[in-house]
Write a protein that holds these residues in place. Structure first.
Motif, PDB file in Angstrom:
ATOM      1  N   ASP A 262       0.796  -1.231   0.000  1.00  0.00           N
ATOM      2  CA  ASP A 262       0.000   0.000   0.000  1.00  0.00           C
ATOM      3  C   ASP A 262       0.828   1.281   0.000  1.00  0.00           C
ATOM      4  N   GLU A 263       2.038   1.228   0.529  1.00  0.00           N
ATOM      5  CA  GLU A 263       2.838   2.459   0.598  1.00  0.00           C
ATOM      6  C   GLU A 263       4.313   2.124   0.729  1.00  0.00           C
ATOM      7  N   ILE A 264       5.140   2.958   0.105  1.00  0.00           N
ATOM      8  CA  ILE A 264       6.593   2.871   0.248  1.00  0.00           C
ATOM      9  C   ILE A 264       7.049   4.006   1.170  1.00  0.00           C
ATOM     10  N   ILE A 265       7.817   3.663   2.186  1.00  0.00           N
ATOM     11  CA  ILE A 265       8.348   4.663   3.115  1.00  0.00           C
ATOM     12  C   ILE A 265       9.758   5.035   2.665  1.00  0.00           C
ATOM     13  N   PRO A 266      10.005   6.298   2.297  1.00  0.00           N
ATOM     14  CA  PRO A 266      11.350   6.697   1.863  1.00  0.00           C
ATOM     15  C   PRO A 266      12.378   6.493   2.974  1.00  0.00           C
ATOM     16  N   GLU A 267      13.558   6.048   2.576  1.00  0.00           N
ATOM     17  CA  GLU A 267      14.656   5.875   3.523  1.00  0.00           C
ATOM     18  C   GLU A 267      15.651   7.025   3.377  1.00  0.00           C
ATOM     19  N   PRO A 268      16.434   7.288   4.408  1.00  0.00           N
ATOM     20  CA  PRO A 268      17.488   8.294   4.283  1.00  0.00           C
ATOM     21  C   PRO A 268      18.447   7.929   3.157  1.00  0.00           C
ATOM     22  N   LEU A 269      19.119   8.909   2.582  1.00  0.00           N
ATOM     23  CA  LEU A 269      20.061   8.665   1.506  1.00  0.00           C
ATOM     24  C   LEU A 269      21.103   7.634   1.948  1.00  0.00           C
ATOM     25  N   GLY A 270      21.235   6.566   1.161  1.00  0.00           N
ATOM     26  CA  GLY A 270      22.208   5.538   1.496  1.00  0.00           C
ATOM     27  C   GLY A 270      21.648   4.409   2.332  1.00  0.00           C
ATOM     28  N   GLY A 271      20.347   4.444   2.632  1.00  0.00           N
ATOM     29  CA  GLY A 271      19.733   3.347   3.372  1.00  0.00           C
ATOM     30  C   GLY A 271      19.405   3.688   4.815  1.00  0.00           C
ATOM     31  N   ALA A 272      18.522   2.891   5.392  1.00  0.00           N
ATOM     32  CA  ALA A 272      18.038   3.134   6.756  1.00  0.00           C
ATOM     33  C   ALA A 272      19.151   3.116   7.783  1.00  0.00           C
ATOM     34  N   HIS A 273      20.217   2.344   7.539  1.00  0.00           N
ATOM     35  CA  HIS A 273      21.296   2.211   8.515  1.00  0.00           C
ATOM     36  C   HIS A 273      22.116   3.490   8.674  1.00  0.00           C
ATOM     37  N   ARG A 274      21.990   4.418   7.728  1.00  0.00           N
ATOM     38  CA  ARG A 274      22.766   5.658   7.808  1.00  0.00           C
ATOM     39  C   ARG A 274      22.102   6.721   8.690  1.00  0.00           C
ATOM     40  N   ALA A 275      20.813   6.576   8.929  1.00  0.00           N
ATOM     41  CA  ALA A 275      20.094   7.522   9.798  1.00  0.00           C
ATOM     42  C   ALA A 275      18.910   6.775  10.409  1.00  0.00           C
ATOM     43  N   LYS A 276      19.206   5.914  11.360  1.00  0.00           N
ATOM     44  CA  LYS A 276      18.197   4.995  11.896  1.00  0.00           C
ATOM     45  C   LYS A 276      16.999   5.722  12.497  1.00  0.00           C
ATOM     46  N   HIS A 277      17.254   6.721  13.333  1.00  0.00           N
ATOM     47  CA  HIS A 277      16.154   7.403  14.025  1.00  0.00           C
ATOM     48  C   HIS A 277      15.217   8.088  13.029  1.00  0.00           C
ATOM     49  N   THR A 278      15.794   8.685  11.972  1.00  0.00           N
ATOM     50  CA  THR A 278      14.986   9.353  10.954  1.00  0.00           C
ATOM     51  C   THR A 278      14.078   8.358  10.245  1.00  0.00           C
ATOM     52  N   CYS A 279      14.636   7.201   9.905  1.00  0.00           N
ATOM     53  CA  CYS A 279      13.866   6.178   9.195  1.00  0.00           C
ATOM     54  C   CYS A 279      12.763   5.611  10.083  1.00  0.00           C
ATOM     55  N   ILE A 280      13.090   5.339  11.338  1.00  0.00           N
ATOM     56  CA  ILE A 280      12.099   4.781  12.265  1.00  0.00           C
ATOM     57  C   ILE A 280      10.954   5.758  12.475  1.00  0.00           C
ATOM     58  N   LYS A 281      11.281   7.039  12.604  1.00  0.00           N
ATOM     59  CA  LYS A 281      10.233   8.050  12.781  1.00  0.00           C
ATOM     60  C   LYS A 281       9.331   8.122  11.558  1.00  0.00           C
ATOM     61  N   ALA A 282       9.927   8.041  10.365  1.00  0.00           N
ATOM     62  CA  ALA A 282       9.138   8.095   9.127  1.00  0.00           C
ATOM     63  C   ALA A 282       8.160   6.923   9.056  1.00  0.00           C
ATOM     64  N   LEU A 283       8.617   5.746   9.456  1.00  0.00           N
ATOM     65  CA  LEU A 283       7.724   4.592   9.458  1.00  0.00           C
ATOM     66  C   LEU A 283       6.627   4.769  10.496  1.00  0.00           C
ATOM     67  N   GLY A 284       6.990   5.305  11.660  1.00  0.00           N
ATOM     68  CA  GLY A 284       5.994   5.563  12.700  1.00  0.00           C
ATOM     69  C   GLY A 284       4.914   6.520  12.235  1.00  0.00           C
ATOM     70  N   ASP A 285       5.315   7.545  11.492  1.00  0.00           N
ATOM     71  CA  ASP A 285       4.339   8.511  10.972  1.00  0.00           C
ATOM     72  C   ASP A 285       3.365   7.834  10.011  1.00  0.00           C
ATOM     73  N   SER A 286       3.898   6.945   9.165  1.00  0.00           N
ATOM     74  CA  SER A 286       3.046   6.239   8.213  1.00  0.00           C
ATOM     75  C   SER A 286       2.087   5.287   8.929  1.00  0.00           C
ATOM     76  N   ILE A 287       2.580   4.559   9.905  1.00  0.00           N
ATOM     77  CA  ILE A 287       1.725   3.643  10.661  1.00  0.00           C
ATOM     78  C   ILE A 287       0.610   4.420  11.361  1.00  0.00           C
ATOM     79  N   GLU A 288       0.958   5.551  11.936  1.00  0.00           N
ATOM     80  CA  GLU A 288      -0.042   6.375  12.630  1.00  0.00           C
ATOM     81  C   GLU A 288      -1.129   6.837  11.667  1.00  0.00           C
ATOM     82  N   ARG A 289      -0.734   7.242  10.465  1.00  0.00           N
ATOM     83  CA  ARG A 289      -1.692   7.716   9.472  1.00  0.00           C
ATOM     84  C   ARG A 289      -2.648   6.597   9.048  1.00  0.00           C
ATOM     85  N   HIS A 290      -2.110   5.422   8.794  1.00  0.00           N
ATOM     86  CA  HIS A 290      -2.955   4.291   8.398  1.00  0.00           C
ATOM     87  C   HIS A 290      -3.841   3.840   9.555  1.00  0.00           C
ATOM     88  N   LEU A 291      -3.308   3.869  10.761  1.00  0.00           N
ATOM     89  CA  LEU A 291      -4.079   3.431  11.927  1.00  0.00           C
ATOM     90  C   LEU A 291      -5.290   4.338  12.144  1.00  0.00           C
TER      91      LEU A 291
END
Length: 318
Positions: A262-291
């Motif tokens: 249903d949705e692709i969550i953008p990752e930080p440049l170079g992959g989620a491992h390069r900015a973990k907190h940013t990526c996790i927050k982005a996924l949290g925002d998407s989950i909250e919106r769908h919920l």
């Protein structure tokens, strides 16, 4: 020290030069170190952007498997407050490959179930590299039953190469446990949101991902079999894994076109491992919106829409 993938070697070389310059004594050098570092950083950033703008399916597979990529525990730690883990399937044993429990997600009481690969050799062995046995999937069923009984939304985090293929797992009914888990996903009357955060392999993944909303991180993968497994069947050799990865259409971009997710969550440049907190927050925002959208529906509607969603897959164009 940052781990670089094979296709990132030119970027790794630039990073090494930058690190070397930073260790030079600025006072004893005739070269303006700061300027040189700035130029190399700009060059490395440009190269990183160019590389990640055109990743192949096999390269995305490598990124999805990166050892430094945030795992289930990282997402739970940052997104779930007051997490209380629950153990065991009340039948055979505890399976550390699947973590599950109760917590609060941005003000909502939820049940969280996720596959944990482990971050070092000790934890990887403990969690069996994220490959669950039957008792893991039966634990997931138990937690989904509890969520249904107490009207709690379910959030699942998928990250596995597949269900464990060992003899003991097969003897205890691995395929039956996976099938029952899929059945349970389709039957509960509460919101079910699934996120593929790394590798979504085979029935071991879909056992937790038969959800109302299926989300994928930009560089995660989701497939019926691993590229290596596919190559070993079709070509009798794992050397054709790159070709298999292309044929499997396992990237988030492919699966969005096929309307599997249903949705692709953008990752930080170079992959989620390069900015973990940013990526996790982005996924949290998407989950909250769908919920928030799913909470507007009653139990019967949630279950019906979930069932229709999966029944309609593959029907486009027929």
């Amino acid at each position: 020290m940052q781990n670089f993938l094979d296709f990132e070697k030119p970027i790794a070389e630039l990073a090494g030069k930058i690190e070397g310059l930073r260790h030079l004594d600025d006072q004893s050098s005739d070269v303006n170190i700061a300027d040189e570092v700035s130029k190399l950083e700009a060059k490395a950033d440009k190269l990183l952007r160019q590389t990640y703008a055109k990743l192949s399916s096999w390269q995305k597979t490598q990124v999805a498997r990166h050892p430094d990529r945030p795992h289930c525990k990282d997402y739970i730690s940052q997104l779930i407050e007051d997490f209380t883990p629950l153990a065991g399937d009340r039948n055979f044993a505890e399976d550390y490959a699947i973590i599950g429990g109760l917590g609060r997600f941005r003000g909502h009481s939820v049940v969280v179930i996720g596959q944990e690969k482990g971050a070092d050799m000790h934890s990887r062995v403990k969690h069996n590299f994220g490959m669950a046995r039957p008792e893991g999937y039966r634990k997931a069923q138990r937690l989904m039953d509890m969520a249904d009984r107490f009207n709690l939304p379910v959030i699942t985090l998928v990250d596995t190469a597949g269900a464990y293929p060992g003899v003991g797992a097969e003897e205890r009914g691995q395929s039956e446990a996976i099938a029952r888990s899929i059945e349970k996903c389709l039957g509960i009357k509460v919101p079910l949101i699934s996120a593929v955060i790394g590798e979504g392999g085979s029935g071991g993944a879909i056992a937790l991902a038969t959800a109302n909303s299926v989300l994928m991180l930009e560089h995660s993968i989701y497939s019926v079999i691993s590229p290596e497994g596919c190559a070993s069947i079709l070509w009798r050799s794992g050397d054709q894994a790159k070709e298999a990865a292309e044929a499997l259409k396992l990237t988030a971009q492919d699966l969005e076109k096929l309307e599997v997710i249903d949705e692709i969550i953008p990752e930080p440049l170079g992959g989620a491992h390069r900015a973990k907190h940013t990526c996790i927050k982005a996924l949290g925002d998407s989950i909250e919106r769908h919920l928030k959208e799913l909470l507007k529906l009653n139990g019967a509607e949630l279950r019906q829409k979930r069932r229709e969603k999966f029944l309609e897959m593959g029907q486009k164009g027929l």
